[in-house]
Design an enzyme around this catalytic site. Structure first.
Site, mmCIF file in Angstrom:
data_model
loop_
_atom_site.group_PDB
_atom_site.id
_atom_site.type_symbol
_atom_site.label_atom_id
_atom_site.label_comp_id
_atom_site.label_asym_id
_atom_site.label_seq_id
_atom_site.Cartn_x
_atom_site.Cartn_y
_atom_site.Cartn_z
ATOM 1 N N LYS A 20 39.631 47.095 27.590
ATOM 2 C CA LYS A 20 39.439 46.347 26.338
ATOM 3 C C LYS A 20 38.557 47.117 25.348
ATOM 4 O O LYS A 20 37.873 48.075 25.718
ATOM 5 C CB LYS A 20 38.835 44.977 26.665
ATOM 6 C CG LYS A 20 39.782 44.062 27.462
ATOM 7 C CD LYS A 20 39.183 42.660 27.615
ATOM 8 C CE LYS A 20 40.127 41.735 28.375
ATOM 9 N NZ LYS A 20 39.579 40.346 28.439
ATOM 10 N N ARG A 27 34.117 44.224 36.283
ATOM 11 C CA ARG A 27 33.488 43.324 35.306
ATOM 12 C C ARG A 27 31.995 43.151 35.588
ATOM 13 O O ARG A 27 31.180 43.129 34.664
ATOM 14 C CB ARG A 27 34.228 41.996 35.272
ATOM 15 C CG ARG A 27 35.553 42.123 34.489
ATOM 16 C CD ARG A 27 36.435 40.939 34.701
ATOM 17 N NE ARG A 27 37.518 40.837 33.709
ATOM 18 C CZ ARG A 27 38.480 39.934 33.764
ATOM 19 N NH1 ARG A 27 38.520 39.067 34.766
ATOM 20 N NH2 ARG A 27 39.417 39.901 32.838
ATOM 21 N N ASN A 64 34.681 41.470 28.457
ATOM 22 C CA ASN A 64 34.618 41.677 29.910
ATOM 23 C C ASN A 64 35.396 42.909 30.392
ATOM 24 O O ASN A 64 35.869 42.948 31.521
ATOM 25 C CB ASN A 64 35.033 40.395 30.646
ATOM 26 C CG ASN A 64 36.433 39.957 30.313
ATOM 27 O OD1 ASN A 64 37.124 40.603 29.528
ATOM 28 N ND2 ASN A 64 36.873 38.871 30.913
ATOM 29 N N THR A 93 36.421 36.426 35.670
ATOM 30 C CA THR A 93 36.444 36.504 34.205
ATOM 31 C C THR A 93 35.033 36.576 33.640
ATOM 32 O O THR A 93 34.746 37.392 32.758
ATOM 33 C CB THR A 93 37.162 35.263 33.636
ATOM 34 O OG1 THR A 93 38.432 35.130 34.282
ATOM 35 C CG2 THR A 93 37.354 35.377 32.139
ATOM 36 N N GLU A 95 54.051 40.936 30.467
ATOM 37 C CA GLU A 95 53.026 41.810 29.881
ATOM 38 C C GLU A 95 53.417 43.286 29.932
ATOM 39 O O GLU A 95 53.132 44.034 28.999
ATOM 40 C CB GLU A 95 51.689 41.579 30.597
ATOM 41 C CG GLU A 95 51.133 40.187 30.318
ATOM 42 C CD GLU A 95 49.773 39.930 30.935
ATOM 43 O OE1 GLU A 95 49.187 38.877 30.635
ATOM 44 O OE2 GLU A 95 49.282 40.785 31.719
#
Ligand code: UDP
Ligand code: MG
Length: 139
Positions: free
Chosen positions: A9, A102, A112, A91, A126
């Site tokens: 991310k 994480r 995260n 998460t 996806e």
């Protein structure tokens, strides 16, 4: 063999953690089958996370995910979906097990560090969202 979609991310790319995360992925036995750097538009992030569109965090999440470049990956391993989620951890990094990605790298429940598909059907959607069939045929 099983495949899953992983995303490094924007928070992790910005903090120059890409190399360390890739190293961890390979060390844990995943084969990287495809990989690309992607800066999502807000609309693309909204499409990717469409299942969450009614959740309170949707606007903030999709703004964050379109705030900078990400690295999208196809990971292959036996039981890849479950195995990648286990390596990422929960998460919320405060609840993630010691040694997970994480727990090690995330700074909040939103920021995260990584994404992973949550089941085989989600993985199929996806993978196709980011990769064409031709990029995935290298057996
Ligand atoms: N998220 C958030 N607040 C929450 C729950 C989730 O900001 O209360 C963000 C977080 O970045 C998470 C993503 O939304 O990774 C998707 O949420 P999901 O419940 O699918 O978690 P994941 O499958 O990524 O563990
Ligand atoms: Mg999810």
């Amino acid at each position: 063999m099983d495949r899953t979609l992983a995303i490094i991310k924007p928070d992790a790319v910005e903090r120059r953690l890409t190399g360390r995360i890739l190293e961890r992925i390979e060390a844990e036995g995943f084969q990287i089958r495809a990989m690309r750097m992607v800066r999502m538009t807000k609309r693309e992030a909204e499409g990717f996370y469409a299942v969450h569109r009614d959740r309170p965090f949707f606007q903030s999440l999709t703004t964050f995910m379109s705030s900078g470049p990400t690295v999208v990956l196809v990971l292959e391993a036996p039981d890849a979906v479950r195995k990648w989620r286990e390596l990422m951890g929960a998460t919320n990094p405060a609840q993630a097990a010691e040694g997970t990605i994480r727990r090690t790298f995330a700074t909040s429940v939103e920021r995260n560090a990584t994404h992973g598909s949550d089941g085989p059907e989600t993985a199929a959607f996806e993978l196709a969202y980011f990769f064409r069939g031709l990029e995935l045929t290298g057996e």
